[in-house]
Design a protein around this motif. Structure first.
Motif, PDB file in Angstrom:
ATOM      1  N   ARG A   1       9.764 -12.384  21.514  1.00  0.00           N
ATOM      2  CA  ARG A   1      10.350 -13.433  22.780  1.00  0.00           C
ATOM      3  C   ARG A   1       9.198 -14.433  22.655  1.00  0.00           C
TER       4      ARG A   1
ATOM      5  N   THR B   1       6.146  -4.560  31.247  1.00  0.00           N
ATOM      6  CA  THR B   1       7.238  -5.212  30.764  1.00  0.00           C
ATOM      7  C   THR B   1       8.057  -4.572  29.748  1.00  0.00           C
TER       8      THR B   1
ATOM      9  N   ASP C   1       9.812 -13.885  30.750  1.00  0.00           N
ATOM     10  CA  ASP C   1      10.601 -12.822  31.237  1.00  0.00           C
ATOM     11  C   ASP C   1       9.587 -11.650  31.344  1.00  0.00           C
TER      12      ASP C   1
ATOM     13  N   SER D   1       7.291  -8.948  33.640  1.00  0.00           N
ATOM     14  CA  SER D   1       7.612  -8.223  34.798  1.00  0.00           C
ATOM     15  C   SER D   1       7.122  -8.678  36.256  1.00  0.00           C
TER      16      SER D   1
ATOM     17  N   LEU E   1       8.742  -7.904  22.225  1.00  0.00           N
ATOM     18  CA  LEU E   1       8.336  -8.784  23.386  1.00  0.00           C
ATOM     19  C   LEU E   1       7.350  -9.634  22.472  1.00  0.00           C
TER      20      LEU E   1
ATOM     21  N   GLU F   1       9.359  -1.359  31.732  1.00  0.00           N
ATOM     22  CA  GLU F   1      10.574  -1.474  32.690  1.00  0.00           C
ATOM     23  C   GLU F   1      12.067  -2.071  31.825  1.00  0.00           C
ATOM     24  N   GLN F   2      11.739  -2.866  30.989  1.00  0.00           N
ATOM     25  CA  GLN F   2      12.864  -3.473  30.164  1.00  0.00           C
ATOM     26  C   GLN F   2      13.387  -2.561  29.024  1.00  0.00           C
TER      27      GLN F   2
ATOM     28  N   LEU G   1      11.960  -2.361  26.109  1.00  0.00           N
ATOM     29  CA  LEU G   1      11.569  -3.011  24.885  1.00  0.00           C
ATOM     30  C   LEU G   1      10.507  -2.207  24.065  1.00  0.00           C
TER      31      LEU G   1
END
Length: 513
Positions: free
Chosen positions: A30, A16, A209, A211, A27, A19-20, A22
């Motif tokens: 979040r 995650t 959210d 991956s 994270l 890919e994003q 961050l």
């Protein structure tokens, strides 16, 4: 919904982040925001705790707790933090410790200075997460014992500290006993097993959210069947459908004193949408059955008190045997004949006749295990844990029982529904699917007979594949129980209430989420 191992969950976090674009700290933010929203839902501003204590360990789980402490403080909740000392701390722990406002009281835990916890305290357990691989010892164990002896309400972050995510603990190991567990993205296997119920409490998964691509591509034998999974699973009925479209089912059930099981199973089969139902019952039950289930056809056995003959199977698309059957020698012979006959491919489909085995049919199998060799592919068995033990062996713990379940379904090429709070469907391919519907009110006589009838109806429907039919039946059965409990309460729920709510439950499974 998939259930991943602790190692896969850590890889999911990293995927995650990559890919994003961050940072790991973002994270964690979040996760802390998700925890904050959950906290609002629980306590809001009209039930603000007088004292909220965050117990934070030295890793990223502690980082979640420190980030939540900051957010709760900014939202004007009264919070304090107690830190478990360690030789080193994770980078994200250090980042969130630096971000914590000076106005938040912080104390370091020691054996001589365990944090004060009153009955009014809400404790956020952020000591250790899913990375734990050995039991807690020393000061960490002392903190957990101290917390468990208090009367406070405990909320665990991701997983109760000390609880392994997918393996049993050694006896008497220190594990936090939480009233609530708030996890992220996907549930943990540990949440679904009876031996962990006192640690996990009520659990909830919050979406942060993670991956989607990683989850989709990652293999796991464990799955969790939720509402989104089951949306639109029941195919719509076409205008020119007829009785034959939805199958003709045969129910072999009942004995003297147990005709209620046959009646309940038949009612569930009819409410489950079968085109035609024929019940083969002992002679003593004829009047009872004809009056209570006029929509079904009835064949009576020559024996008055139990079933002793197997009718011609040619008219039927599926057969269920077991509810209220008894364990008479003649009924055992009928079961043996059924298993032998059902193994022959049907002329219409080229596949074996679909079977559902429950209750005394399972007990007879357990007493005569040589009959297991006669099980045809995709036969459905619906044991509760004791019945399953008779088919296999006593389980050392819940994790061992899952191993036995998976092995049994693969070895005998069958579908096994191990009934419980999160009934687990094992497939011939080695998958385990835990069900999300149902409630404790369904722990009542006849509930399993209702499931058998619903399974029979959906297995008779040639439009559904075997796995799809069984998963849908298990989910809809639990959903019908939930709909019934909403009217009767859990204590007042009886099996007949579940039958009456099968139609509305199936209707929900025909609608998109």
């Amino acid at each position: 919904m998939k259930i991943l191992t602790a190692a896969q969950t850590r890889a999911l976090d990293q995927a995650t982040i990559a890919e994003q674009g961050l940072t790991s700290a973002q994270l964690i933010e979040r996760a802390a925001q998700a925890l904050l929203f959950w906290f609002y839902d629980q306590y809001g501003y009209d039930r603000v705790p007088a004292d909220t204590l965050l117990l934070c360990g030295p890793g990223n789980n502690g980082g979640d707790g420190l980030a939540l402490a900051r957010l709760l403080h900014e939202a004007n909740f009264r919070v304090r933090v107690a830190l478990l000392p360690a030789g080193s701390y994770s980078p994200d722990w250090q980042h969130n410790r630096q971000c914590l406002p000076a106005a938040v009281p912080v104390a370091e835990i020691s054996a001589e200075a365990l944090p004060a916890i009153s009955a009014d305290t809400v404790v956020i357990d952020a000591l250790f997460g899913t990375g734990l691989s050995r039991p807690l010892t020393g000061l960490a164990a002392a903190v957990v014992h101290h917390l468990n002896q208090a009367q406070a309400r405990v909320v665990a972050v991701d997983i109760p500290s000390g609880l392994f995510a997918e393996a049993p603990q050694p006896a008497d190991s220190a594990v936090v006993r939480a009233q609530h567990t708030v996890s992220f993205g996907l549930p943990k296997l540990a949440f679904l097993l009876p031996q962990n119920a006192d640690f996990v409490g009520e659990w909830q998964v919050e979406d942060i959210d993670l991956s989607f691509d990683f989850i989709t591509s990652t293999a796991t034998p464990w799955h969790y069947t939720e509402a989104a999974t089951m949306a639109n699973q029941l195919l719509p009925r076409l205008r020119f459908s007829h009785k034959g479209t939805f199958g003709h089912a045969l129910l072999l059930a009942g004995s003297r004193g147990k005709m209620g099981a046959a009646v309940l199973a038949a009612g569930a089969c009819l409410r489950g949408g079968v085109g035609l139902l024929t019940a083969h019952i002992p002679g003593c039950g004829y009047d009872i059955f004809q009056i209570s289930q006029p929509e079904a056809m009835c064949l009576t056995d020559p024996q008055a008190d139990h079933i002793s003959e197997l009718p011609d199977l040619k008219p039927y698309q599926a057969v269920a045997i077991g509810p209220g059957l008894g364990q008479h020698a003649a009924s055992l012979a009928v079961l043996r004949q059924l298993l032998e006959a059902a193994g022959q491919p049907l002329a219409k489909t080229g596949r074996p006749l679909p079977l559902v085995l429950d209750a005394d049919a399972l007990n007879l199998l357990g007493q005569h295990r040589e009959l297991l060799a006669l099980l045809s592919e995709n036969t459905v068995l619906t044991p509760h844990p004791k019945e399953f033990e008779r088919l296999t062996e006593p389980a050392r713990d819940d994790y061992h029982r899952l191993e036995l379940l998976r092995d049994f379904a693969q070895r005998h090429r069958c579908l096994v529904v191990l009934k419980g709070a999160y009934s687990c469907l094992a497939t011939p391919g080695g998958e385990l699917h835990f069900n999300s519907t149902g409630n404790p009110g369904m722990a009542t006589g006849g509930s399993g007979d209702v499931l058998t009838g619903l399974l029979l109806a959906l297995r008779a429907d040639a439009r559904l594949l075997p796995f799809e039919a069984v998963r849908l039946a298990v989910y809809a059965h639990g959903l019908a129980g939930n709909l019934a409990a909403a009217q009767t309460g859990e204590a007042g729920l009886v099996a007949g209430d579940i039958v009456r709510h099968i139609g509305p439950a199936l209707r929900q499974c025909s609608q998109r989420a």
